[in-house]
Design an enzyme around this catalytic site. Structure first.
Site, mmCIF file in Angstrom:
data_model
loop_
_atom_site.group_PDB
_atom_site.id
_atom_site.type_symbol
_atom_site.label_atom_id
_atom_site.label_comp_id
_atom_site.label_asym_id
_atom_site.label_seq_id
_atom_site.Cartn_x
_atom_site.Cartn_y
_atom_site.Cartn_z
ATOM 1 N N GLU A 91 0.820 -1.202 0.000
ATOM 2 C CA GLU A 91 0.000 0.000 0.000
ATOM 3 C C GLU A 91 0.858 1.257 0.000
ATOM 4 O O GLU A 91 2.025 1.237 0.368
ATOM 5 C CB GLU A 91 -0.881 0.013 1.239
ATOM 6 C CG GLU A 91 -0.031 0.168 2.464
ATOM 7 C CD GLU A 91 -0.787 -0.053 3.753
ATOM 8 O OE1 GLU A 91 -1.981 -0.338 3.696
ATOM 9 O OE2 GLU A 91 -0.151 0.062 4.793
ATOM 10 N N CYS A 119 6.639 -7.340 7.431
ATOM 11 C CA CYS A 119 7.804 -6.816 8.151
ATOM 12 C C CYS A 119 8.287 -7.866 9.141
ATOM 13 O O CYS A 119 7.481 -8.531 9.787
ATOM 14 C CB CYS A 119 7.453 -5.524 8.882
ATOM 15 S SG CYS A 119 8.899 -4.777 9.688
ATOM 16 N N CYS A 123 7.195 -5.330 15.791
ATOM 17 C CA CYS A 123 6.859 -4.408 16.878
ATOM 18 C C CYS A 123 5.460 -4.779 17.372
ATOM 19 O O CYS A 123 4.567 -5.067 16.574
ATOM 20 C CB CYS A 123 6.904 -2.965 16.393
ATOM 21 S SG CYS A 123 8.533 -2.529 15.766
ATOM 22 N N CYS A 126 2.154 -2.998 15.930
ATOM 23 C CA CYS A 126 2.079 -2.655 14.507
ATOM 24 C C CYS A 126 1.408 -3.745 13.683
ATOM 25 O O CYS A 126 1.703 -4.930 13.832
ATOM 26 C CB CYS A 126 3.483 -2.398 13.984
ATOM 27 S SG CYS A 126 3.536 -2.061 12.211
ATOM 28 N N GLY A 192 6.885 -2.346 6.142
ATOM 29 C CA GLY A 192 8.262 -2.820 6.063
ATOM 30 C C GLY A 192 9.254 -1.927 6.766
ATOM 31 O O GLY A 192 8.950 -0.798 7.135
ATOM 32 N N SER A 224 11.983 6.441 7.565
ATOM 33 C CA SER A 224 11.662 6.109 8.945
ATOM 34 C C SER A 224 12.202 4.720 9.268
ATOM 35 O O SER A 224 11.975 3.769 8.524
ATOM 36 C CB SER A 224 10.147 6.132 9.134
ATOM 37 O OG SER A 224 9.806 5.715 10.441
ATOM 38 N N LEU A 248 10.899 5.748 17.863
ATOM 39 C CA LEU A 248 11.465 5.535 19.201
ATOM 40 C C LEU A 248 10.452 4.813 20.096
ATOM 41 O O LEU A 248 10.711 3.715 20.565
ATOM 42 C CB LEU A 248 11.856 6.894 19.783
ATOM 43 C CG LEU A 248 12.860 6.841 20.917
ATOM 44 C CD1 LEU A 248 14.215 6.379 20.409
ATOM 45 C CD2 LEU A 248 12.981 8.210 21.576
ATOM 46 N N ASN A 323 -3.110 4.331 16.932
ATOM 47 C CA ASN A 323 -4.281 3.933 16.153
ATOM 48 C C ASN A 323 -4.563 2.472 16.445
ATOM 49 O O ASN A 323 -3.730 1.625 16.138
ATOM 50 C CB ASN A 323 -3.959 4.068 14.665
ATOM 51 C CG ASN A 323 -4.794 5.116 14.000
ATOM 52 O OD1 ASN A 323 -5.178 6.100 14.627
ATOM 53 N ND2 ASN A 323 -5.064 4.929 12.742
ATOM 54 N N CYS A 366 -0.458 3.847 7.608
ATOM 55 C CA CYS A 366 0.410 2.908 6.922
ATOM 56 C C CYS A 366 0.384 1.564 7.632
ATOM 57 O O CYS A 366 0.399 1.487 8.834
ATOM 58 C CB CYS A 366 1.836 3.432 6.887
ATOM 59 S SG CYS A 366 2.067 4.689 5.653
HETATM 60 N N1 SAH Z 1 9.486 0.187 9.807
HETATM 61 C C1 SAH Z 1 9.654 1.591 9.831
HETATM 62 C C2 SAH Z 1 8.728 2.338 8.897
HETATM 63 C C3 SAH Z 1 7.314 1.855 8.830
HETATM 64 S S1 SAH Z 1 6.340 2.038 10.304
HETATM 65 C C4 SAH Z 1 9.517 2.130 11.242
HETATM 66 O O1 SAH Z 1 9.134 1.364 12.113
HETATM 67 O O2 SAH Z 1 9.838 3.276 11.434
HETATM 68 C C5 SAH Z 1 5.976 3.773 10.216
HETATM 69 C C6 SAH Z 1 5.553 4.367 11.544
HETATM 70 O O3 SAH Z 1 4.214 3.984 11.857
HETATM 71 C C7 SAH Z 1 6.424 3.942 12.704
HETATM 72 O O4 SAH Z 1 6.774 5.047 13.488
HETATM 73 C C8 SAH Z 1 5.493 2.995 13.408
HETATM 74 O O5 SAH Z 1 5.883 2.844 14.702
HETATM 75 C C9 SAH Z 1 4.153 3.663 13.227
HETATM 76 N N2 SAH Z 1 3.005 2.816 13.528
HETATM 77 C C10 SAH Z 1 2.863 1.504 13.286
HETATM 78 N N3 SAH Z 1 1.669 1.055 13.721
HETATM 79 C C11 SAH Z 1 1.021 2.124 14.258
HETATM 80 C C12 SAH Z 1 -0.254 2.310 14.869
HETATM 81 N N4 SAH Z 1 -1.098 1.301 15.019
HETATM 82 N N5 SAH Z 1 -0.576 3.541 15.303
HETATM 83 C C13 SAH Z 1 0.275 4.567 15.155
HETATM 84 N N6 SAH Z 1 1.480 4.462 14.572
HETATM 85 C C14 SAH Z 1 1.856 3.246 14.123
HETATM 86 FE FE1 SF4 Z 2 8.043 -3.195 11.064
HETATM 87 FE FE2 SF4 Z 2 8.042 -0.523 11.475
HETATM 88 FE FE3 SF4 Z 2 5.863 -2.032 11.999
HETATM 89 FE FE4 SF4 Z 2 8.012 -2.239 13.549
HETATM 90 S S1 SF4 Z 2 6.726 -0.401 13.269
HETATM 91 S S2 SF4 Z 2 6.781 -3.954 12.744
HETATM 92 S S3 SF4 Z 2 9.652 -2.004 12.066
HETATM 93 S S4 SF4 Z 2 6.782 -1.683 9.999
#
Ligand code: SAH
Ligand code: SF4
Length: 385
Positions: A91, A119, A123, A126, A192, A224, A248, A323, A366
């Protein structure tokens, strides 16, 4: 397998054309068709002699993303779900300018792009990692997210009209001037971990950055990362001035370990050193992304170490209310708690923003569309594309 034309640099294209005895200006014509006019087929490149078009088609692939679904309305966040050649889904998210975040006041749209299918970093909060990691995106699959959105924008975001022939048959086949482009800011925050697909990411960003290519300034491209220390250092040594955002989400190892397995490999001290190096070598402010999750990282005591880190790295802090993700237990804090956390950072002299408008939650948006649609598409009552 043939190289895709959207993964080929101007230098390499020139070399290929020279080897065929073609004039040098042919390279510029091909690139103009790909990057300015949105050609999706060699046959559309009508100012090239037919034999050359045929030779190009025999030598290079030109596979474009297939749009499966589009969500959102004009002037709000718009999500695109693409199907790749192997049927994997990825996406991109297009959002109207939000000058306070990643760009300058003149910016109109920011496109959030993906770099992997799934990915591997897992995390805990996520959606992208829920189904695990499938593969890295190829260079052209990263590049075409931006090009496909431009093609769609020119067709007024009508899915059917974006078909190659309709787009080409439209009277406005003149190349749009760079300042009429829809995407002039890129954030690599989709599905990713971009730095885990380093080589393809860099190659793609160079094509999107090149004046003869995507024409998006390096300072308008934000990468990021969840904190891959060696790759942050490697990126710091690259000549381009890409912006860096570090996800972070915790300012102590205790909190970060709970949320992000990557922190066990690269704990905060190592991550901070790498961030420091990036900031010093680029002379650019980096961004610390901090999702606020109720009862996990939103206590006011967390603001002190976060502020200390931000000040050390000369970084701004981007607070993102969590979210909710279906199937995960985490929740966003109440608005008052979000504001208190923001105020605590500001009181410590840190530049911080709090995402308030829901529709602009790019980071949050995302990673969540594919999962949902992927499961829907896998279900028996499949929706036609
Ligand atoms: N893998 C990379 C880039 C993709 S994630 C990274 O982790 O930075 C992009 C951002 O979206 C990251 O800061 C991630 O922590 C955040 N993110 C993921 N899931 C989320 C959610 N449910 N609510 C808010 N932010 C989220
Ligand atoms: Fe992967 Fe970024 Fe999601 Fe962590 S926050 S699982 S590194 S996409």
């Amino acid at each position: 397998m043939k190289a895709d034309i959207k993964s080929v640099s101007e230098t390499d294209l020139r070399a290929q054309l020279a080897a065929w005895g073609e004039s040098a200006y042919r390279a510029a014509q091909v690139l103009d068709w790909i990057y300015r006019r949105g050609a999706t087929d060699w046959e559309q490149m009508t100012n090239l002699p037919r034999p050359l078009r045929e030779k190009l088609g025999q030598t290079f692939a030109h596979q474009v993303l297939e749009l499966v679904r589009q969500q959102g309305a004009r002037d709000t966040t718009r999500k695109f779900l693409w199907r790749l050649a192997d049927h994997a889904l990825i996406e991109s998210v297009l959002i109207p300018a939000n000058p306070a975040l990643y760009g300058d006041a003149s910016d109109r749209h920011t496109l959030c792009i993906s770099t992997q299918v799934g990915c591997a970093y897992g995390c805990k909060f996520c959606a992208s990692g829920l189904d695990g990691w499938k593969r890295n995106l190829r260079v052209e699959e990263i590049v075409d997210q931006a090009l496909a959105v431009e093609r769609l924008a020119r067709a007024g975001f009508r899915m059917t009209d974006a078909a190659p022939d309709a787009a080409m048959a439209a009277p406005a086949t003149r190349p749009p001037a760079p300042d009429t482009r829809t995407v002039n800011n890129l954030v690599v925050m989709g599905m990713g971990e971009p730095l885990a697909n380093y080589d393809n990411l860099l190659a793609a960003l160079r094509l999107l950055n090149a004046p003869w290519g995507g024409g998006i300034g390096a300072r308008k491209i934000t990468i990021s990362t969840s904190g891959l220390v060696p790759e942050i250092r490697r990126l710091a040594a690259e000549p381009e001035q890409f912006r860096l955002a570090i996800s972070l989400h915790g300012a102590t190892d205790a909190v970060r370990n709970r949320l992000m397995p990557v922190n066990r490999k690269y704990p905060l001290a190592a991550l901070a050193d790498a961030g420091d190096e990036y900031q010093r070598r680029k002379g650019r402010m980096i961004t610390l992304e901090y999702i606020l999750i109720a009862g996990v990282n939103d206590a006011l005591e967390e603001a002190a170490p976060l502020a200390a880190l931000a000040r050390r790295l000369h970084a701004k802090v981007n607070l993102i209310p969590y979210n909710a993700v279906e199937g995960l237990p985490w929740e966003r804090p109440a608005e008052a708690a979000q504001e208190r956390f923001l105020a605590a950072l500001e009181a410590r002299g840190v530049t911080a923003t709090l995402r308030r408008e829901k529709g602009h939650d790019i980071d949050a948006a995302c990673g969540q569309l594919r999962l949902k649609t992927g499961r829907e598409l896998a279900a028996p009552a499949e929706r036609p594309a």
